[in-house]
Scaffold this motif. Structure first.
Motif, PDB file in Angstrom:
ATOM      1  N   UNK A  22       8.546 -10.466   2.381  1.00 31.04           N
ATOM      2  CA  UNK A  22       8.501  -9.417   1.337  1.00 31.04           C
ATOM      3  C   UNK A  22       8.268  -8.121   1.516  1.00 31.04           C
TER       4      UNK A  22
ATOM      5  N   UNK B  38      11.634  -4.742   1.624  1.00 32.36           N
ATOM      6  CA  UNK B  38      11.531  -3.460   1.044  1.00 32.36           C
ATOM      7  C   UNK B  38      12.335  -2.284   1.770  1.00 32.36           C
TER       8      UNK B  38
ATOM      9  N   UNK C 277       0.727   5.627  -1.901  1.00 29.03           N
ATOM     10  CA  UNK C 277       1.981   4.680  -2.051  1.00 29.03           C
ATOM     11  C   UNK C 277       3.075   4.841  -3.052  1.00 29.03           C
TER      12      UNK C 277
ATOM     13  N   UNK D  90      -0.484  -8.026   4.667  1.00 22.32           N
ATOM     14  CA  UNK D  90      -1.990  -8.305   4.531  1.00 22.32           C
ATOM     15  C   UNK D  90      -2.109  -9.164   5.549  1.00 22.32           C
TER      16      UNK D  90
ATOM     17  N   UNK E 183      -3.004   2.882   2.410  1.00 17.55           N
ATOM     18  CA  UNK E 183      -2.351   2.738   1.170  1.00 17.55           C
ATOM     19  C   UNK E 183      -3.117   3.057  -0.058  1.00 17.55           C
TER      20      UNK E 183
ATOM     21  N   UNK F 129       6.218   2.418   1.474  1.00 18.10           N
ATOM     22  CA  UNK F 129       5.781   1.635   2.578  1.00 18.10           C
ATOM     23  C   UNK F 129       5.534   0.343   2.211  1.00 18.10           C
ATOM     24  N   UNK F 130       5.357  -0.470   3.232  1.00 21.27           N
ATOM     25  CA  UNK F 130       5.088  -2.024   3.063  1.00 21.27           C
ATOM     26  C   UNK F 130       3.841  -2.412   3.987  1.00 21.27           C
ATOM     27  N   UNK F 131       3.327  -3.260   3.118  1.00 23.06           N
ATOM     28  CA  UNK F 131       1.982  -3.812   3.972  1.00 23.06           C
ATOM     29  C   UNK F 131       1.736  -5.482   4.124  1.00 23.06           C
TER      30      UNK F 131
END
Ligand SMILES: Nc1ncnc2c1ncn2[C@@H]1O[C@H](COP(=O)(O)OP(=O)(O)O)[C@@H](O)[C@H]1O
Ligand SMILES: [Mg+2]
Lengths: 270, 273
Positions: free
Chosen positions: B172, B176, B98, B107, B79, B103-105
């Motif tokens: 969250x 996306x 990014x 954590x 990222x 993309x989605x992360x």
């Protein structure tokens, strides 16, 4: 229905202590009052009694000093504080964000500000008096100078130490610099900013008294000086009580505002 | 040991193995993530050591490895939260960025914004991307229903349990509709029931949206349950010690003998840490 409550000795003792803790504040207030009555007894007591103070209150309500009752004087002080605080908050928050968020302006401006705030506000009195005399503006300016450090320092710290993970979330969602500032950094710094608002409010309330002692015709600071000059100790004490009450009221108001505007800072209290 | 359904490819004897042929025959456009000679130092600390591997478009890859071996670091490199010391990562053939990729992360640490309610946290990424309001509404509604957050939508994260907070972060990311979903030990804090449910939800999302998923976990059973391929990492300086292809039919069963065999095999490999 009327089941007896089962409690162990330990639990009963806990409950007892909880009740005692609730009563203790009133007890201490009572003690203070008793102490007051005690020290103000006797013919040549050097402390006005509660009765004398109350009478002085009634007197100032009937015969205002310089045309203002005690509430009028409180209001005069509050007005100065409000004007100065609003200016201090606007300028201080902007300055704190600027220096806390942008490294370049931090290196450039923070040393100047540190030099400025290491001078206590009251040290400005001679210069300000020479420049601006004894009118309304120099008083407000002095309060402004007194309240600006707290708001700047807190805002600066809040913006400087935004938790990295929150900014990483922004990076991951591909937030641009403006979105990172307004949607992440500033909201995350709001509780620090509010801490600054609280501290600056109490600082302003202190400095306004000093400013009003310089001269003028209104304000609680003026009342204290007036009482001192005419050896009117009940008036001094009455002013002190009002100063304390208003100070406490200001603290409560800022706290409530914070809870209202930033409900997430209210930790675990369902 | 080698069963037909268990094609493990030790890097040492990878040369002639089937995975090599497969890699040769794959057209470039089928590769979602390419990791090429990736090396990362933090000062003197050598974390990742010349790692190379590919992840195919639409693949579900689980990464297991000892604590501190650099799993989180790897995702942070992907990222661009960190930059590689040597080598590079490519997404869709382009150097990872990014800004360019959807993309989605998720954590590892709690990363829900404390100043936003559950619902506003879910909307955050979508609003940053400036999607139309009705699209945002629809997606957020769907996620709230899926994760059972109806009653919590106006709560703030600090009022929630750790596992509910983690649900926000997962939601969250899901909202996306990413084409690359990175998850860093997302279910570590959760109770078993919710974990099983959310494992299935990730699989469903993956199947429905064709998302490429990189899922980091320390739970081997979880890895075998979800992955098409498991990457086993070594200790620092970290290399990919082995790849295990898991091609069991879905839904997978924990008591299926093949499942148990793979799980035991991976566990065996991990004992060498
Ligand atoms: N920003 C950083 N600066 C210095 N060292 C780091 C940093 N991030 C991680 N490390 C170190 O790199 C190693 C790998 O960390 P990490 O990727 O978090 O491991 P994992 O997620 O596999 O448990 C650890 O030894 C950690 O201390
Ligand atoms: Mg990690």
């Amino acid at each position: 229905m009327n089941q007896p409550i089962v409690m162990s000795d330990m639990e009963r003792r806990e409950l007892l202590w909880k009740r005692i803790h609730r009563v203790l504040p009133f007890l201490s207030l009572g003690l203070l009052l008793a102490l007051w009555v005690y020290v103000s007894q006797g013919e040549n007591a050097r402390f006005p009694s509660p009765g004398a103070t109350w009478d002085r209150f009634l007197l100032i309500m009937r015969h205002p000093i310089k045309g203002l009752t005690i509430f009028g004087h409180v209001w005069a002080s509050l007005q100065r504080v409000c004007i100065a605080l609003i200016c201090a908050w606007l300028f201080g928050i902007a300055f704190g964000i600027l220096t806390g968020w942008y490294r370049k302006s931090d290196s450039l401006l923070t040393p100047l500000f540190t030099a400025f705030r290491s001078v206590p506000p009251l040290a400005w009195i001679p210069l300000i008096t020479i420049w601006f005399g004894l009118g309304e503006f120099p008083k407000i300016l002095l309060v402004f100078i007194g309240s600006i450090p707290a708001i700047v320092v807190n805002t600066h710290a809040g913006m400087r130490f935004v938790q990295k993970i929150y900014l990483d979330v922004g990076t991951m969602f591909n937030a641009n610099a403006r979105q990172k500032l307004f949607k992440i950094a500033i909201p995350s710094a709001l509780d620090a900013i509010f801490a600054g608002i609280r501290t600056s409010t109490s600082a302003a309330w202190m400095v306004v008294l000093a400013a009003e002692m310089l001269g003028g015709k209104s304000g609680v600071g003026f009342l204290i000086i007036r009482g001192m000059d005419s050896l009117d100790m009940p008036l001094v004490l009455l002013s002190m009580i009002f100063i304390g009450l208003v100070g406490a009221l200001l603290a409560i108001i800022t706290q409530l505002t914070e809870l209202l505007l930033c409900p997430w800072t209210r930790k675990q209290s369902n | 040991m080698p069963r037909t359904d268990l094609r493990h490819n030790d890097q040492a004897r990878q040369g002639a193995s089937s995975s090599m042929e497969r890699r040769m025959s794959t057209p470039d456009s089928d590769i979602k993530v390419e990791v090429r000679n990736l090396t990362k130092y933090f000062g003197r600390l050598h974390v990742l050591d010349d790692i190379s591997f590919n992840i195919k478009r639409g693949e579900f890859v689980c990464v297991v490895g000892p604590t501190g071996c650099g799993k989180t670091t790897f995702l942070n490199l992907l990222t661009r939260i960190y930059s590689p010391t040597r080598g590079d990562l490519f997404i869709d053939g382009e150097s990872a960025d990014p800004k360019k990729h959807n993309l989605a992360f998720v954590f590892q640490e709690p990363s829900a914004f404390p100043w936003l309610t559950v619902e506003k946290n879910l909307r955050f990424g979508l609003e940053i991307k400036k999607l139309a309001k009705d699209v945002i509404d629809e997606r957020v509604e769907m996620i709230i229903k899926m994760l059972g957050l109806q009653d919590l939508r106006d709560r703030y994260p600090h009022q929630l349990s750790v596992s509910s907070e983690q649900r926000i972060i997962i939601g969250r990311a899901f909202a996306m509709h990413p084409d690359l979903l990175l998850m860093d030990e997302p279910y570590g804090q959760m109770d078993v029931k919710l974990r099983f449910f959310l494992e299935d939800e990730v699989i469903r999302l993956w199947q429905e949206l064709g998302t490429t998923v990189v899922f980091i976990t320390h739970n081997i059973e979880e890895a075998v349950y979800m992955a098409q391929r498991i990457l086993i990492l070594s200790t620092k300086p970290t290399t990919v010690k082995e790849e295990v292809v898991v091609d069991l039919p879905r839904p997978r069963r924990f008591d299926d003998p093949d499942f148990v065999a793979i799980r035991n095999y991976v566990t065996e490999k991990i004992k060498w840490w």
